[in-house]
Design an enzyme around this catalytic site. Structure first.
Site, PDB file in Angstrom:
ATOM      1  N   ASP A  85     -11.330  -6.069  -0.837  1.00 15.25           N
ATOM      2  CA  ASP A  85     -10.863  -5.198   0.241  1.00 15.25           C
ATOM      3  C   ASP A  85     -12.054  -4.320   0.684  1.00 15.25           C
ATOM      4  OD1 ASP A  85      -9.358  -3.919   2.147  1.00 15.25           O
ATOM      5  OD2 ASP A  85      -7.666  -3.487   0.830  1.00 15.25           O
TER       6      ASP A  85
HETATM    7  C1  NOJ Z   1      -8.084  -2.150   4.128  1.00 17.95           C
HETATM    8  C2  NOJ Z   1      -6.701  -2.638   3.873  1.00 17.95           C
HETATM    9  O1  NOJ Z   1      -6.330  -2.305   2.563  1.00 17.95           O
HETATM   10  C3  NOJ Z   1      -6.528  -4.133   4.058  1.00 17.95           C
HETATM   11  O2  NOJ Z   1      -5.162  -4.431   3.975  1.00 17.95           O
HETATM   12  C4  NOJ Z   1      -7.107  -4.576   5.366  1.00 17.95           C
HETATM   13  O3  NOJ Z   1      -6.900  -5.953   5.552  1.00 17.95           O
HETATM   14  C5  NOJ Z   1      -8.595  -4.239   5.358  1.00 17.95           C
HETATM   15  N1  NOJ Z   1      -8.756  -2.797   5.239  1.00 17.95           N
HETATM   16  C6  NOJ Z   1      -9.327  -4.723   6.604  1.00 17.95           C
HETATM   17  O4  NOJ Z   1      -8.974  -3.968   7.688  1.00 17.95           O
END
Ligand code: NOJ
Length: 740
Positions: free
Chosen positions: A266
């Site tokens: 993430d």
């Molecule tokens: C953080 C989030 O936790 C995740 O769900 C998301 O896909 C990513 N950022 C990318 O934006």
């Protein structure tokens, strides 16, 4: 191209080029006039210009012109012309904003969810998306956590499993290179929904047995459906951040579940392992992540700046890099990007398909199935058009009803409730007053401040609020029925939106209290991203229709349900608590040694509130009145490879037609480990004509009785069981059976 060619390509790549493939950055940088990596968002990542033109994928750039521009710019500078992968968060739709995922789950309608996912895939594929960061499959039991709004399966592993499969199938189709198909990146592995106290990014610590029983099934179902990618979660899992957790990624995901796709961290999660205190420094973080098996570093620069040294120091790491890059190149190949780097970008279709009429109509129907009727005393709903209705509340004339993740949809295209009411009833027949803001400015300021956005000061806010409520009361006096449009701010749910107070905002409660004094029927249309605590307002309301954040077609969907053209049929996928003090709360809990069966002090109970939820899992009313009776089993002993047939009669005792979701739960009364009080094992959503009687049949087999025992074996133990059938997890009929 052939896989041998992909391998040849890998062999031609320099180490820097390989590492680049394992780096993901935000796409905007390529759209800037003068790309200078020493300024702007990439400064923090400390990327060199050379590395920028080696990166393998980018994030959240969409639209035919933009995607084409970025791909062209990139390819013009890339030595081997390996196309970029475009990944995005199309969480509840691209241009059409669908209801938020928690709402979609409340349809209990797998076909409709599939349809919607296909529309979403098609719209975004035309606009350049190759990989979507969806579905989010984190089991969610704690409404304090803002991300429950993204959890399609809510608190239930069985629903999670079914929806996971449906969504991955709908995104990916038979062949991900074909128009309308995109690769699905499931998230967040693992157990992100169990963050302590509902605080985002917080710790998760649970037994492996518990994890396998409840949290793993949805992820596993998506993996078995061949999801192409997995995103790791921000949280620690049993002492080790998920992103560098070898047991999780290597032993479980890769070896046991045989996952062959790509694992992406993430956003900045590899770097965050330093703040966790699990990596000593950046180089160590890179080492931990590559050793755990993370193929792509999303937005941290850790791989970009450290993998080279690690590779030069160790052949083993270099081999791991080769494996990761091969996986990434293979996905690009599977998507057909080597033949056509623009994928299915299509300018013509962007104009004709996106937001097209028939999809909007389809969306409206799906949206209506997400609404959950929580209360309907004296059949206050549906409303009669000849009654004088007052629309009161900040959501009456508001377009912010698409939820915090609808980042690509254009809110200005949303109709408001007020507009559609005026259109249907005529301007002069609709009374309206805003009553109050969604949130007081000082509350909004807290959110804005944390976002780094400028705050606003409102002079005499309190007085203004009182005056506005007074005005609403005056308007409401002229009506026969008050329709309240209330709820959370869309910025209060989603990522980083944990809340300790999950009631309606105080100013909205004040509004309800003042209107209540008028002694007129009041119905609340509730906009929310999470289960709310409603015990402080519910007794003042005759009806409550939960519409979540309903998306682009929300207003039109709502008016048709309010006037009874369409009958609501949603059922909750998360329990609503009596009080936030009960959280986490979920229906499939264990019995204590002192279950709260009677009002006696030394029971597992609260002194100040009931033990049960306020609205249970599976709950949702209809304009119809369904009667359940005659639960029967064809036998009461279940043998190996056999099944029991369960039947129940359900009769629609009303003059209207509608859907009902008949739910089947099972309890294992005694086990080598304690078993939950009940678990959902089946459901049927069926359409009933007025006064129709149906005999509904389910089958129970031994597979449905399996659970993870203390030796971590998935087994069914013989003994006595209960089967429950009902309209929700609490209102059920039951019968016992045995297994041999
Ligand atoms: C953080 C989030 O936790 C995740 O769900 C998301 O896909 C990513 N950022 C990318 O934006």
């Amino acid at each position: 191209m052939k896989d041998t060619k992909v391998k040849e390509l890998l062999n031609k790549m320099t180490l820097e080029e390989k590492i680049g493939q394992m780096v993901q950055v935000a796409g905007d940088i390529f759209l800037e006039e003068d790309i200078n990596v020493s300024t702007g968002p990439l400064k923090d990542l400390k990327l060199s210009n050379e590395m920028l033109y080696n990166v393998g994928s980018i994030l959240n750039i969409m639209g035919v012109d933009r995607v084409k521009k970025v791909q062209d710019e990139y390819l013009s500078k890339s030595r081997l012309k390996i196309p970029l992968l475009f990944m995005a968060d199309v969480i509840n739709g691209y241009k059409i904003a669908f209801p938020i995922p928690i709402a979609q789950g409340c349809t209990w309608n797998v076909k409709k969810i599939k349809k919607m996912t296909q529309i979403s895939a098609m719209e975004s594929n035309i606009a350049g998306v190759n990989v979507n960061f969806s579905p989010m499959l984190d089991l969610s039991r704690d409404p304090r956590w803002g991300r429950v709004m993204e959890a399609i399966g809510g608190e239930d592993p069985y629903l999670g499993e079914i929806y996971a499969k449906a969504m991955v199938e709908a995104y990916q189709g038979e062949d991900i290179s074909k128009l309308g198909n995109i690769a699905s990146c499931i998230k967040h592995i693992a157990a992100y929904g169990a963050v302590e106290a509902g605080r985002d990014y917080n710790t998760v610590d649970m037994s492996e047995r518990e994890f396998r029983q409840y949290y793993l099934p949805a992820y596993k179902s998506a993996i078995n459906t061949n999801a192409e990618m997995i995103m790791t979660s921000f949280n620690i899992l049993n002492g080790i951040p998920a992103t560098i957790n070898k047991w999780l990624i290597q032993d479980l995901i890769r070896k046991e579940l045989n996952f062959k796709g790509i694992i992406i961290s993430d956003y900045s999660a590899i770097e965050e392992t330093i703040a966790h205190g699990a990596s000593e420094n950046e180089k160590h973080a890179a080492l931990n992540a590559i050793n755990a098996g993370v193929d792509i570093d999303m937005m941290s620069g850790i791989y970009a700046n450290n993998l080279k040294d690690l590779c030069l120091e160790s052949k083993e790491i270099e081999e791991k890099v080769n494996q990761s890059v091969l996986r990434i190149l293979r996905l690009k190949n599977k998507l057909g990007l080597f033949e056509n780097p623009y994928g299915n970008l299509d300018k013509e279709k962007e104009k004709t398909y996106i937001m097209n009429k028939s999809n909007l109509e389809e969306t409206k129907k799906l949206t209506q199935e997400t609404f959950v009727l929580l209360k309907n005393n004296n059949n206050v709903l549906p409303l009669k058009e000849d009654k004088k209705i007052a629309l009161i509340g900040p959501y009456a004339d508001n377009i912010g009803i698409t939820g915090s993740w609808s980042i690509f949809s254009d809110r200005t295209k949303n109709a408001t409730i007020l507009e559609v009411f005026r259109e249907r009833l005529g301007n002069e027949n609709v009374l309206y007053s805003k009553g109050t803001e969604i949130l007081r400015q000082d509350e909004i300021n807290k959110i804005l401040k944390a976002d780094g956005s400028p705050t606003i000061f409102i002079e005499n806010e309190k007085e203004k609020e009182e005056a506005s409520i007074k005005e609403a009361v005056e308007v409401a006096k002229k009506s026969e029925i008050i329709l309240l449009l209330l709820g959370e701010h869309y910025k209060q749910s989603g990522e980083a939106c944990s809340r300790s107070n999950i009631s309606l905002p105080e100013n909205q409660i004040n509004l309800i209290n003042e209107l209540y004094k008028l002694n007129k029927p009041m119905v609340m249309i509730l906009f929310n991203g999470r289960p709310l605590q409603l015990n402080n307002v519910e007794n003042k309301l005759d009806g409550i229709l939960d519409v979540w954040f309903p998306g682009t077609t929300g207003a039109n969907a709502i008016i048709e349900v309010v006037f009874g053209d369409v009958n609501p049929s949603g059922k909750l996928t998360m329990s609503f608590p009596q009080s936030v003090g009960q959280c986490p709360i979920y229906y499939n809990h264990y019995n204590t040694g002192r279950p709260h069966t009677k009002d006696f002090r030394y029971m597992s109970r609260y002194q100040d509130i009931p033990t049960e939820s306020f609205y249970p899992f599976g709950f949702g009313l209809s304009y119809c009145n369904f009667e359940y009776r005659n639960l029967k089993l064809n036998k009461n002993v279940l043998k190996e490879k056999d099944h029991i047939t369960v039947t129940i009669e359900v009769e629609n005792k009303s003059d209207c037609a509608g859907y009902e979701t008949i739910q089947l739960y099972i309890q294992d009364l005694f086990g080598s480990v304690v078993r939950p009080v009940k678990e959902l094992k089946g459901f049927k959503k069926l359409y009933f004509k007025p006064h129709e009687l149906k005999i509904i049949q389910f089958e129970i087999n031994k597979e449905m009785l399996k659970f993870w025992n203390s030796d971590l074996k998935f087994v069914a133990e013989n003994g006595e069981f209960k089967v429950f059938i009902g309209r929700d997890s609490e209102n059920t009929m039951e019968k016992n059976f045995f297994t041999k």
